[in-house]
Design an enzyme around this catalytic site. Structure first.
Site, short mmCIF file in Angstrom:
data_model
loop_
_atom_site.label_atom_id
_atom_site.label_comp_id
_atom_site.label_asym_id
_atom_site.label_seq_id
_atom_site.Cartn_x
_atom_site.Cartn_y
_atom_site.Cartn_z
N SER A 1 -2.31 45.53 41.59
CA SER A 1 -3.21 46.23 40.67
C SER A 1 -3.81 47.41 41.41
CB SER A 1 -4.31 45.28 40.21
OG SER A 1 -5.39 45.97 39.60
N TYR B 1 -10.79 38.63 42.38
CA TYR B 1 -9.57 39.24 41.83
C TYR B 1 -9.11 40.39 42.73
CZ TYR B 1 -6.40 41.47 38.49
OH TYR B 1 -5.30 42.03 37.88
#
Length: 269
Positions: A142, A155
């Site tokens: 990401s 995350y």
């Protein structure tokens, strides 16, 4: 990589980016797709759509954190369907909360799914790819694997780890003719992120845009695919003026004004 006629395995294939990637691979005339996710019904729906495109679809309802079950399923799939040429590690979960309010159970789920699950299935397939002396592995990280953000601490940590894992694996497996690359999309409009509070000024991408970027990256043999102009801008800003990007992220983060002021005071202390 020429996808036509190849067999690919996609984790997280029942929804979001994984689903879009699976469909894009079918449109590129992949011979067979092995679809991995926990929800059998959702996998069956994706498989039906893929088979309409002329690609064979095999569903593997698996929880990647259950290592023994995954090991057995991959061994059987390799035996029954032959070599896997392309592995797409897309399965992942995200929990958004201020770190001081985070729950250990949520942290453990992110670590187990995003890292341990990906590590386990990659190890199983990479070992088999070595025997055939070819293969491609794609690890979906990401933008938060390059730029960490408030309210997404764990995350971000897992996505940073995926970037490092990918870089290390690329060097180790190169001599076996196995390519390893990273896919780093920015915020993407999926059902997973719709439950999150979005950062200000961020324009979400579509899953199709991410999938198309991957197909292009595979064809161009890119080692790392950063998706979207916002991602390129954020990474550039982080290199040139990290202090500025940190301030922008703090202002844009979905934090109550009081808490934002508190974190700003902590940074000055």
């Amino acid at each position: 990589m020429d996808i036509q006629g190849k067999t690919a395995l996609v984790t997280g294939a029942s929804r979001g980016i994984g689903r879009a990637i699976a469909i894009s691979l079918a449109k590129q005339k992949a011979k067979r797709l092995l679809l991995v996710a926990r929800n059998r019904q959702s996998l069956a729906e994706v498989a039906a759509e893929i088979e309409e495109l002329g690609t064979e679809a095999v569903i593997l309802p698996l929880d990647l954190t259950q290592i023994v079950e995954v090991n057995i399923a991959i061994a059987q799939a390799w035996r029954d369907y032959g070599a896997i040429h392309l592995l797409i590690n897309c399965a992942g979960v995200a929990h958004q909360t201020a770190f001081l309010e985070s729950k250990l159970s949520d942290v453990q789920e992110e670590l187990e799914t995003n890292l341990i699950g990906m590590y386990s299935i990659t190890r199983l397939i990479a070992r088999r790819m070595v025997t055939q002396h070819q293969g491609v592995i794609v690890n979906v990280s990401s933008l938060m694997g390059k730029v960490a953000a408030p309210t997404m601490a764990t995350y971000s940590a897992t996505k940073f780890a995926i970037v490092g894992f990918t870089q290390a694996l690329r060097g180790e497996l190169a001599s076996h003719n196995i390519r390893v690359l990273g896919l780093l999309p920015s915020l993407t409009d999926t059902d997973m992120v719709r439950d999150l509070k979005w950062f200000r000024w961020i324009q979400p991408m579509t899953t199709e845009q991410v999938a198309n970027a991957l197909i292009t990256g595979l064809q161009q043999e890119s080692p790392e695919i950063l998706v979207g102009w916002q991602s390129h801008l954020a990474v550039w800003c982080n290199r040139i003026a990290p202090w500025l990007l940190e301030k922008i992220l703090l202002i844009s983060a979905p934090l109550p004004p009081v808490r934002r002021k508190y974190y700003q005071q902590l940074r000055k202390a």
